[in-house]
Design a protein around this motif. Sequence first.
Motif, mmCIF file in Angstrom:
data_model
loop_
_atom_site.group_PDB
_atom_site.id
_atom_site.type_symbol
_atom_site.label_atom_id
_atom_site.label_comp_id
_atom_site.label_asym_id
_atom_site.label_seq_id
_atom_site.Cartn_x
_atom_site.Cartn_y
_atom_site.Cartn_z
ATOM 1 N N PRO A 1 0.829 -1.206 0.000
ATOM 2 C CA PRO A 1 0.000 0.000 0.000
ATOM 3 C C PRO A 1 0.861 1.252 0.000
ATOM 4 O O PRO A 1 1.973 1.257 0.533
ATOM 5 C CB PRO A 1 -0.799 -0.124 1.305
ATOM 6 C CG PRO A 1 0.007 -1.020 2.173
ATOM 7 C CD PRO A 1 0.744 -1.941 1.255
ATOM 8 N N THR A 2 0.344 2.293 -0.621
ATOM 9 C CA THR A 2 1.056 3.566 -0.611
ATOM 10 C C THR A 2 1.194 4.053 0.834
ATOM 11 O O THR A 2 0.304 3.813 1.657
ATOM 12 C CB THR A 2 0.309 4.606 -1.470
ATOM 13 O OG1 THR A 2 1.000 5.840 -1.364
ATOM 14 C CG2 THR A 2 -1.123 4.814 -1.004
ATOM 15 N N LEU A 3 2.299 4.692 1.131
ATOM 16 C CA LEU A 3 2.519 5.169 2.495
ATOM 17 C C LEU A 3 1.719 6.434 2.793
ATOM 18 O O LEU A 3 1.465 6.743 3.958
ATOM 19 C CB LEU A 3 4.012 5.427 2.732
ATOM 20 C CG LEU A 3 4.926 4.202 2.622
ATOM 21 C CD1 LEU A 3 6.375 4.603 2.890
ATOM 22 C CD2 LEU A 3 4.493 3.091 3.560
ATOM 23 N N GLU A 4 1.315 7.142 1.761
ATOM 24 C CA GLU A 4 0.522 8.349 1.972
ATOM 25 C C GLU A 4 -0.894 7.965 2.411
ATOM 26 O O GLU A 4 -1.386 6.886 2.115
ATOM 27 C CB GLU A 4 0.438 9.188 0.694
ATOM 28 C CG GLU A 4 1.743 9.816 0.279
ATOM 29 C CD GLU A 4 2.651 8.853 -0.472
ATOM 30 O OE1 GLU A 4 2.121 7.958 -1.177
ATOM 31 O OE2 GLU A 4 3.874 8.972 -0.327
ATOM 32 N N ALA A 5 -1.546 8.888 3.085
ATOM 33 C CA ALA A 5 -2.939 8.679 3.475
ATOM 34 C C ALA A 5 -3.801 8.551 2.231
ATOM 35 O O ALA A 5 -3.497 9.138 1.192
ATOM 36 C CB ALA A 5 -3.421 9.848 4.331
ATOM 37 N N VAL A 6 -4.855 7.765 2.340
ATOM 38 C CA VAL A 6 -5.803 7.621 1.243
ATOM 39 C C VAL A 6 -7.164 8.132 1.722
ATOM 40 O O VAL A 6 -7.442 8.115 2.922
ATOM 41 C CB VAL A 6 -5.923 6.145 0.772
ATOM 42 C CG1 VAL A 6 -4.583 5.658 0.218
ATOM 43 C CG2 VAL A 6 -6.401 5.240 1.884
ATOM 44 N N PRO A 7 -7.993 8.611 0.806
ATOM 45 C CA PRO A 7 -9.316 9.082 1.226
ATOM 46 C C PRO A 7 -10.080 7.962 1.919
ATOM 47 O O PRO A 7 -10.074 6.820 1.474
ATOM 48 C CB PRO A 7 -9.993 9.464 -0.097
ATOM 49 C CG PRO A 7 -8.867 9.658 -1.070
ATOM 50 C CD PRO A 7 -7.770 8.742 -0.625
ATOM 51 N N SER A 8 -10.705 8.290 3.038
ATOM 52 C CA SER A 8 -11.426 7.272 3.799
ATOM 53 C C SER A 8 -12.843 7.738 4.066
ATOM 54 O O SER A 8 -13.065 8.852 4.524
ATOM 55 C CB SER A 8 -10.725 7.001 5.129
ATOM 56 O OG SER A 8 -11.396 6.002 5.848
#
Length: 201
Positions: A112-119
């Motif tokens: 998974p990307t380390l950046e936050a993802v929209p939740s």
Amino acid sequence: MPAARESLLDAAYTALARRPWAAVRMVDVAAAAGVSRQTLYNEFGSKEGLARALVRREADGYLVGVDRALSTHSDPRERLMAAAEWTIVAARQNQLVRAMLTGCWSERLPSPTLEAVPSSSAVPAQRRADGPLPSPGDFVALVRDRAVAVLAGPGVPRADTADLARSCELVVRLALSCVAAPPGDGGVTDLMRGALHRQPV
């Protein structure tokens, strides 16, 4: 539904030990956990959400182990050595921890990307998993700062801990080098003792 969530994460971890992440099917994870596929999707939203939650759980478990290791001895050097040894053991035993600590994600693992993802999740644990995940550099800082907090004690001004922070970071980075290129038998202990002997701990 914390019990179901943990069961699903356990099932996903077990499935990952047997086959590459790309071949892990959500329906199989749900069946192994004894819950419906709808429950799995309600909890994680998607396979990517499940991957992020699994990585977050393993990261948290590693850091709990660091805290435990730092509390096992009264001697500061022994505490740091225990944390370094835990890092090496955890990375050897857990392929996700190894990938997180080194930044080397194989094609077998979720990445998974380390950046936050929209939740849009209503599940607090999933909203946390959808936030930023720690990079190898973040782990160095997290472990260093935990070690400094334990060894310096409460109320010590930050300026007074600069040398201690450098010593703690050296140990963390030395442990990570042993994860990437393991020394021979007994080599870890000898390396740590040699490095710490010259450090202001």
